[in-house]
Design a protein around this motif. Structure first.
Motif, PDB file in Angstrom:
ATOM      1  N   LEU A  90      28.563  35.379  30.097  1.00  0.00           N
ATOM      2  CA  LEU A  90      29.117  34.086  30.921  1.00  0.00           C
ATOM      3  C   LEU A  90      30.529  33.669  30.693  1.00  0.00           C
ATOM      4  CD1 LEU A  90      28.434  31.586  32.462  1.00  0.00           C
ATOM      5  CD2 LEU A  90      28.255  30.225  30.228  1.00  0.00           C
ATOM      6  N   LEU A  91      31.226  34.214  29.548  1.00  0.00           N
ATOM      7  CA  LEU A  91      32.664  34.160  29.323  1.00  0.00           C
ATOM      8  C   LEU A  91      33.166  35.171  30.311  1.00  0.00           C
ATOM      9  CD1 LEU A  91      35.119  33.230  27.881  1.00  0.00           C
ATOM     10  CD2 LEU A  91      34.595  34.600  25.993  1.00  0.00           C
ATOM     11  N   VAL A  92      32.557  36.272  30.290  1.00  0.00           N
ATOM     12  CA  VAL A  92      33.265  37.447  31.398  1.00  0.00           C
ATOM     13  C   VAL A  92      33.275  36.999  32.724  1.00  0.00           C
ATOM     14  CG1 VAL A  92      33.010  39.741  32.183  1.00  0.00           C
ATOM     15  CG2 VAL A  92      32.682  39.201  29.733  1.00  0.00           C
ATOM     16  N   VAL A  93      32.536  36.185  33.135  1.00  0.00           N
ATOM     17  CA  VAL A  93      32.129  35.858  34.474  1.00  0.00           C
ATOM     18  C   VAL A  93      33.232  34.657  34.589  1.00  0.00           C
ATOM     19  CG1 VAL A  93      30.705  34.475  36.067  1.00  0.00           C
ATOM     20  CG2 VAL A  93      29.720  36.180  34.618  1.00  0.00           C
ATOM     21  N   ASN A  94      33.402  33.905  33.758  1.00  0.00           N
ATOM     22  CA  ASN A  94      34.522  32.732  33.843  1.00  0.00           C
ATOM     23  C   ASN A  94      35.851  33.285  33.807  1.00  0.00           C
ATOM     24  OD1 ASN A  94      33.318  29.936  33.483  1.00  0.00           O
ATOM     25  ND2 ASN A  94      32.141  30.895  31.909  1.00  0.00           N
ATOM     26  N   ARG A  95      36.214  34.467  33.261  1.00  0.00           N
ATOM     27  CA  ARG A  95      37.349  34.859  33.177  1.00  0.00           C
ATOM     28  C   ARG A  95      37.999  35.386  34.624  1.00  0.00           C
ATOM     29  NH1 ARG A  95      37.342  39.250  27.938  1.00  0.00           N
ATOM     30  NH2 ARG A  95      37.479  37.324  26.530  1.00  0.00           N
ATOM     31  N   PHE A  96      36.991  35.662  35.610  1.00  0.00           N
ATOM     32  CA  PHE A  96      37.154  36.165  36.985  1.00  0.00           C
ATOM     33  C   PHE A  96      37.193  35.031  37.746  1.00  0.00           C
ATOM     34  CE2 PHE A  96      36.559  39.950  34.416  1.00  0.00           C
ATOM     35  CZ  PHE A  96      37.709  40.889  34.808  1.00  0.00           C
ATOM     36  N   LEU A  97      36.918  33.754  37.395  1.00  0.00           N
ATOM     37  CA  LEU A  97      36.446  32.885  38.443  1.00  0.00           C
ATOM     38  C   LEU A  97      37.864  32.561  39.004  1.00  0.00           C
ATOM     39  CD1 LEU A  97      34.221  30.295  36.832  1.00  0.00           C
ATOM     40  CD2 LEU A  97      33.896  31.619  38.925  1.00  0.00           C
ATOM     41  N   LEU A  98      38.927  32.565  38.568  1.00  0.00           N
ATOM     42  CA  LEU A  98      40.148  32.398  39.165  1.00  0.00           C
ATOM     43  C   LEU A  98      40.458  33.061  40.414  1.00  0.00           C
ATOM     44  CD1 LEU A  98      42.967  30.917  39.237  1.00  0.00           C
ATOM     45  CD2 LEU A  98      43.785  32.645  37.834  1.00  0.00           C
ATOM     46  N   TYR A  99      40.208  34.564  40.139  1.00  0.00           N
ATOM     47  CA  TYR A  99      40.215  35.686  41.195  1.00  0.00           C
ATOM     48  C   TYR A  99      39.224  35.295  42.335  1.00  0.00           C
ATOM     49  CZ  TYR A  99      43.345  38.455  38.091  1.00  0.00           C
ATOM     50  OH  TYR A  99      44.271  38.533  37.373  1.00  0.00           O
ATOM     51  N   TRP A 100      38.216  35.016  42.065  1.00  0.00           N
ATOM     52  CA  TRP A 100      37.114  34.621  43.061  1.00  0.00           C
ATOM     53  C   TRP A 100      37.359  33.484  43.935  1.00  0.00           C
ATOM     54  CZ3 TRP A 100      34.039  29.872  42.636  1.00  0.00           C
ATOM     55  CH2 TRP A 100      33.251  29.624  43.770  1.00  0.00           C
TER      56      TRP A 100
END
Length: 518
Positions: A90-100
């Protein structure tokens, strides 16, 4: 025998249904009435066949994307566990939310448009302007772009709960991301008309990537912790939901304050620079039409943008010629050659004669030779193909094969793709507003614009692949060049047949171009 006189219903009573809504809006929701009118407008349009075909085709693509995202959401947790076992998925997914977020803003800027209603008929009826504004914004909320996020998030969150994550925390994190998605949806409508906003989004995206890529500042790590707080502290979910509500209200206020009859009727004034274009008179009978086309291209926003986009696409070859995965005789380079030398053919030619939809009915009522009209369009496209080939000559730096491919593709475009694009133009029935930007503008697009790609690209690629595989690279290029040369030699006979197709469909095209909301 006396004839009974039927009681005439006053015209004003026809407005009774809207009076009912205005007096008691809870009786029958206005949303239902608006949706019903939109449904009737769609099925009563003269372009029903094309609109329905586009809807069905785009529906297949939408279903494919939704299913793919659902599968990705269901499997991403396990993929991250294998690739980065020491980090919380879940932390990995949150790290790339900005790019999303930035990528979705970029995508929506070009693809998503605010749902449009022809509101002028309602402005003289007792219909609340607030109801119209709320309906337009509500339609955007249930768009396919918002469903893309849901089809990914729901399976992903379900997997999280099944693997021991607290359900309330996952639910609040889900609501927070949904709030971010809705905020992106409404922010897009605010910045959609601003090129500066687009440049800003691209700049932030590239800056974040550069800072992260060159280890200047760990953007993904800090942003990941920020979004992870939505899961750790559910109180923070109020922030994205508040942003979504605020952006909704800003859009509502903007629409509500501009729904006036006089604003719809007001005409914009602008200065027009006249050009003589004496040199075109040497071209004989097609000169008047060619002058009109050149003035149309230069004086209108959408057509002028198409020219600049076409010139910029000459750099498209750098993407493929610099990649080691493609050899000098790759079939993909034929696609590049067709695309680069025929980019104006596709951008401008696929909307012939919709560019002239404003006055097409007047032209068809005059003693104007339709064949001469189409011949002027063909000459304009011939010149563009020749110009784009000359601009592609520097690609010889990557080998003589690049120059040979571009030359054969230019010949193929001249002899085959020009007649094809003109023939498919006889199926155009959708009006085009030339004052609007070409970027992300799907106005005038129909089934013909999607189907024309098959003969434009698939046929030459198949011919080249088969001949180069069975015989040789040189013979494949010779065959493409020969087919293009024969087609160019027969251009007059082909143009005669295309003219007959336009004449058969003349009245349907005139009726379609008159529909301003087609």
């Amino acid at each position: 025998m006396k004839r009974k006189n039927k009681k005439r219903v006053p015209y004003c009573n026809k407005l009774h249904i809207f009076d009912t809504y205005s007096k008691n809006p809870s009786a029958t929701p206005m949303f239902k009435k608006f949706a019903s009118l939109q449904w009737k407008s769609f099925f009563r349009s003269s372009a029903l066949g094309k609109s329905l075909g586009v809807k069905v085709l785009m529906g297949f693509f939408a279903v494919y994307m939704l299913v793919s995202l659902a599968l990705l959401g269901a499997s991403l947790f396990f993929l991250l566990q294998k690739t980065v076992p020491e980090t919380d998925p879940l932390l990995v997914v949150n790290r790339f939310l900005l790019y999303w977020i930035l990528a979705e803003l970029f995508l929506r800027y070009f693809m998503q448009k605010l749902p449009v209603m022809d509101i002028r008929p309602f402005l003289i009826l007792p219909v609340k302007k607030s109801s119209i504004a709320h309906y337009v914004l509500a339609r955007s909320t249930v768009s396919i772009y918002n469903l893309l996020s849901l089809f990914f998030l729901v399976p992903f969150c379900t997997v999280l709960v099944m693997n021991g994550y607290p359900a309330p925390n996952v639910l609040f994190w889900f609501l927070g991301v949904v709030g971010i998605t809705l905020s992106i949806n409404y922010i897009n409508f605010i910045i959609n008309k601003s090129d500066k906003a687009l440049i800003g989004v691209i700049t932030v995206l590239l800056a974040c990537y550069a800072l992260d890529r060159f280890d200047v500042w760990p953007v993904t790590e800090y942003v990941g912790r920020l979004f992870y707080s939505l899961y750790e502290n559910p109180f923070w979910v109020l922030l994205p939901l508040a942003v979504a509500a605020l952006t909704y209200y800003i859009n509502y206020a903007f629409l509500r304050n501009r729904i006036f009859l006089d604003a719809a009727l007001r005409k914009n004034t602008r200065q027009v620079i006249a050009y003589d274009m004496e040199w075109t008179r040497r071209l004989g009978r097609i000169a008047p039409f060619l002058q009109l086309d050149l003035k149309l291209i230069w004086r209108n926003k959408r057509t002028k943008t198409q020219v600049f986009i076409s010139l910029a696409m000459i750099l498209y070859g750098l993407v493929f010629y610099t990649m080691e995965d493609f050899g000098p005789t790759s079939t993909m380079l034929v696609f590049v050659g067709i695309f680069m030398t025929g980019i104006f053919l596709m951008n401008f030619g696929q909307f012939i004669p919709a560019w002239d939809s404003e006055y097409y009915s007047m032209m068809m009522s005059q003693n104007i030779p339709l064949r001469t009209y189409l011949e002027s369009k063909a000459v304009l496209i011939y010149v563009s193909i020749g110009a784009m080939f000359l601009l592609s000559i520097p690609y010889v730096y990557f080998g003589w094969e690049a120059l040979a491919i571009n030359f054969s593709c230019a010949l193929y475009n001249l002899g085959v793709n020009v007649p094809i694009i003109l023939f498919f133009g006889s199926m155009n029935k959708k009006r085009i507003d030339l004052t609007k930007s070409a970027i992300g503008n799907m106005q005038g697009a129909g089934a013909a614009q999607f189907l024309v790609g098959i003969p434009l690209f698939v046929v030459p690629l198949v011919i080249y692949f088969l001949v180069s595989f069975l015989v040789s690279f040189e013979m494949a290029l010779i065959l493409l060049s020969l087919i293009g040369t024969v087609g160019f030699a027969l251009r007059k006979a082909l143009l005669d047949k295309i003219t007959k197709a336009y004449q058969r469909k003349k009245y349907g095209m005139v009726a379609g171009f008159k529909e301003k909301n087609s």
